[in-house]
Design a protein around this motif. Sequence first.
Motif, mmCIF file in Angstrom:
data_model
loop_
_atom_site.group_PDB
_atom_site.id
_atom_site.type_symbol
_atom_site.label_atom_id
_atom_site.label_comp_id
_atom_site.label_asym_id
_atom_site.label_seq_id
_atom_site.Cartn_x
_atom_site.Cartn_y
_atom_site.Cartn_z
ATOM 1 N N LEU A 139 -12.954 7.609 4.825
ATOM 2 C CA LEU A 139 -12.650 6.462 3.967
ATOM 3 C C LEU A 139 -11.217 6.456 3.456
ATOM 4 C CD1 LEU A 139 -13.588 3.940 2.425
ATOM 5 C CD2 LEU A 139 -14.273 5.465 0.572
ATOM 6 N N TYR A 140 -10.758 7.555 2.881
ATOM 7 C CA TYR A 140 -9.411 7.578 2.306
ATOM 8 C C TYR A 140 -8.349 7.400 3.376
ATOM 9 C CZ TYR A 140 -11.680 9.406 -1.876
ATOM 10 O OH TYR A 140 -12.483 9.574 -2.960
ATOM 11 N N LEU A 141 -8.564 8.027 4.527
ATOM 12 C CA LEU A 141 -7.605 7.885 5.626
ATOM 13 C C LEU A 141 -7.585 6.442 6.130
ATOM 14 C CD1 LEU A 141 -5.565 9.609 7.075
ATOM 15 C CD2 LEU A 141 -7.330 10.240 8.724
ATOM 16 N N TYR A 142 -8.756 5.820 6.219
ATOM 17 C CA TYR A 142 -8.865 4.414 6.610
ATOM 18 C C TYR A 142 -8.064 3.536 5.637
ATOM 19 C CZ TYR A 142 -11.139 -0.042 7.862
ATOM 20 O OH TYR A 142 -11.391 -1.329 8.261
ATOM 21 N N LEU A 143 -8.255 3.780 4.342
ATOM 22 C CA LEU A 143 -7.527 2.994 3.337
ATOM 23 C C LEU A 143 -6.021 3.232 3.421
ATOM 24 C CD1 LEU A 143 -9.917 3.365 0.267
ATOM 25 C CD2 LEU A 143 -9.506 1.292 1.619
ATOM 26 N N ALA A 144 -5.615 4.470 3.655
ATOM 27 C CA ALA A 144 -4.179 4.773 3.773
ATOM 28 C C ALA A 144 -3.570 4.044 4.956
ATOM 29 C CB ALA A 144 -3.968 6.285 3.904
ATOM 30 N N VAL A 145 -4.246 4.056 6.097
ATOM 31 C CA VAL A 145 -3.719 3.394 7.298
ATOM 32 C C VAL A 145 -3.653 1.887 7.093
ATOM 33 C CG1 VAL A 145 -4.219 2.851 9.724
ATOM 34 C CG2 VAL A 145 -4.399 5.208 8.906
ATOM 35 N N THR A 146 -4.729 1.293 6.588
ATOM 36 C CA THR A 146 -4.758 -0.164 6.447
ATOM 37 C C THR A 146 -3.726 -0.645 5.417
ATOM 38 O OG1 THR A 146 -6.236 -2.066 6.427
ATOM 39 C CG2 THR A 146 -6.644 -0.398 4.736
ATOM 40 N N LEU A 147 -3.579 0.097 4.318
ATOM 41 C CA LEU A 147 -2.579 -0.269 3.314
ATOM 42 C C LEU A 147 -1.153 -0.051 3.825
ATOM 43 C CD1 LEU A 147 -4.134 1.047 0.001
ATOM 44 C CD2 LEU A 147 -3.413 -1.289 0.460
ATOM 45 N N ALA A 148 -0.933 1.011 4.567
ATOM 46 C CA ALA A 148 0.404 1.293 5.092
ATOM 47 C C ALA A 148 0.857 0.187 6.050
ATOM 48 C CB ALA A 148 0.435 2.646 5.799
ATOM 49 N N VAL A 149 -0.022 -0.222 6.946
ATOM 50 C CA VAL A 149 0.335 -1.289 7.888
ATOM 51 C C VAL A 149 0.592 -2.585 7.142
ATOM 52 C CG1 VAL A 149 -0.528 -2.718 9.790
ATOM 53 C CG2 VAL A 149 -0.812 -0.235 9.865
ATOM 54 N N GLN A 150 -0.282 -2.919 6.206
ATOM 55 C CA GLN A 150 -0.096 -4.151 5.440
ATOM 56 C C GLN A 150 1.226 -4.110 4.673
ATOM 57 O OE1 GLN A 150 -3.304 -5.278 2.811
ATOM 58 N NE2 GLN A 150 -1.981 -6.653 1.657
ATOM 59 N N SER A 151 1.489 -3.016 4.006
ATOM 60 C CA SER A 151 2.713 -2.884 3.214
ATOM 61 C C SER A 151 3.961 -2.988 4.088
ATOM 62 C CB SER A 151 2.696 -1.558 2.463
ATOM 63 O OG SER A 151 3.850 -1.415 1.686
ATOM 64 N N LEU A 152 3.954 -2.300 5.216
ATOM 65 C CA LEU A 152 5.100 -2.339 6.127
ATOM 66 C C LEU A 152 5.377 -3.761 6.606
ATOM 67 C CD1 LEU A 152 7.201 -0.869 7.959
ATOM 68 C CD2 LEU A 152 5.390 -0.765 9.682
ATOM 69 N N LEU A 153 4.326 -4.476 6.998
ATOM 70 C CA LEU A 153 4.522 -5.832 7.512
ATOM 71 C C LEU A 153 4.910 -6.814 6.416
ATOM 72 C CD1 LEU A 153 1.680 -5.958 10.179
ATOM 73 C CD2 LEU A 153 4.134 -5.560 10.515
ATOM 74 N N VAL A 154 4.384 -6.643 5.212
ATOM 75 C CA VAL A 154 4.796 -7.506 4.103
ATOM 76 C C VAL A 154 6.268 -7.248 3.764
ATOM 77 C CG1 VAL A 154 4.479 -7.955 1.619
ATOM 78 C CG2 VAL A 154 2.504 -7.888 3.155
ATOM 79 N N ARG A 155 6.678 -5.991 3.785
ATOM 80 C CA ARG A 155 8.092 -5.654 3.534
ATOM 81 C C ARG A 155 8.997 -6.266 4.590
ATOM 82 N NH1 ARG A 155 9.265 -0.766 0.207
ATOM 83 N NH2 ARG A 155 7.392 -0.393 -0.992
ATOM 84 N N ARG A 156 8.569 -6.246 5.844
ATOM 85 C CA ARG A 156 9.348 -6.894 6.910
ATOM 86 C C ARG A 156 9.489 -8.376 6.676
ATOM 87 N NH1 ARG A 156 7.416 -4.485 12.720
ATOM 88 N NH2 ARG A 156 8.302 -2.406 12.459
ATOM 89 N N ARG A 157 8.376 -9.011 6.295
ATOM 90 C CA ARG A 157 8.422 -10.453 6.011
ATOM 91 C C ARG A 157 9.331 -10.746 4.839
ATOM 92 N NH1 ARG A 157 2.931 -12.413 4.778
ATOM 93 N NH2 ARG A 157 4.069 -14.324 4.345
ATOM 94 N N ALA A 158 9.299 -9.889 3.823
ATOM 95 C CA ALA A 158 10.150 -10.094 2.639
ATOM 96 C C ALA A 158 11.621 -9.970 3.006
ATOM 97 C CB ALA A 158 9.793 -9.089 1.555
ATOM 98 N N ALA A 159 11.942 -9.053 3.896
ATOM 99 C CA ALA A 159 13.335 -8.882 4.311
ATOM 100 C C ALA A 159 13.838 -10.110 5.059
ATOM 101 C CB ALA A 159 13.469 -7.644 5.198
ATOM 102 N N ALA A 160 12.934 -10.834 5.715
ATOM 103 C CA ALA A 160 13.315 -12.024 6.485
ATOM 104 C C ALA A 160 13.404 -13.284 5.615
ATOM 105 C CB ALA A 160 12.329 -12.248 7.618
ATOM 106 N N VAL A 161 12.813 -13.238 4.415
ATOM 107 C CA VAL A 161 12.829 -14.409 3.534
ATOM 108 C C VAL A 161 14.182 -14.502 2.845
ATOM 109 C CG1 VAL A 161 11.815 -15.435 1.453
ATOM 110 C CG2 VAL A 161 10.342 -14.356 3.148
ATOM 111 N N ALA A 162 14.831 -15.604 3.032
ATOM 112 C CA ALA A 162 16.165 -15.777 2.439
ATOM 113 C C ALA A 162 16.093 -16.336 1.047
ATOM 114 C CB ALA A 162 17.011 -16.679 3.311
#
Length: 162
Positions: A139-162
């Motif tokens: 469970l904890y590893l599942y949550l870490a992976v799913t949150l890490a991917v979500q966070s990384l992709l949201v950060r990428r989107r934020a970097a692209a927002v002008a």
Amino acid sequence: MASAMDNGGIVIGLVIVALVIRRQLRTRPVYGSGPLLLLGLLGLLGIVAVVFGVASVVKYHPLGAATIALTAASLVIAAGFGAARARTVRVWRAPEGQALRQGTVVTTVLWLVSLAVHIGMDRWIDHTTGVGLLGVSTLYLYLAVTLAVQSLLVRRRAAAVA
């Protein structure tokens, strides 16, 4: 005993997911150390729990290929749900220039579906071991992976927002 461990793990998982969903529905900055600390803690707890889960299972019989494949598939599914949720998070720049994010109703639905899928995978993993001690430990590893991917992709989107 395995049933009590499963139920306790599910309750802890529900509490963690409820707190994460609550937090994601609030408007907050994209960048900060809070998510990184949470990811580190969940990742560490996940690795420790899986090691103990595997140790508990191998006392009774060796891990089979199906168990290993299902555990790996569970983490791939976690990454997929993280990527899907990242697309549902609103990302914008405040007038001061700070990148902000806020989850949506769809983000919440995907969290709930993700948790249900993981619980199903837990049961399947435990069925392959015949012992019932490994699934909930992921469970904890599942949550870490799913949150890490979500966070990384949201950060990428934020970097692209002008």
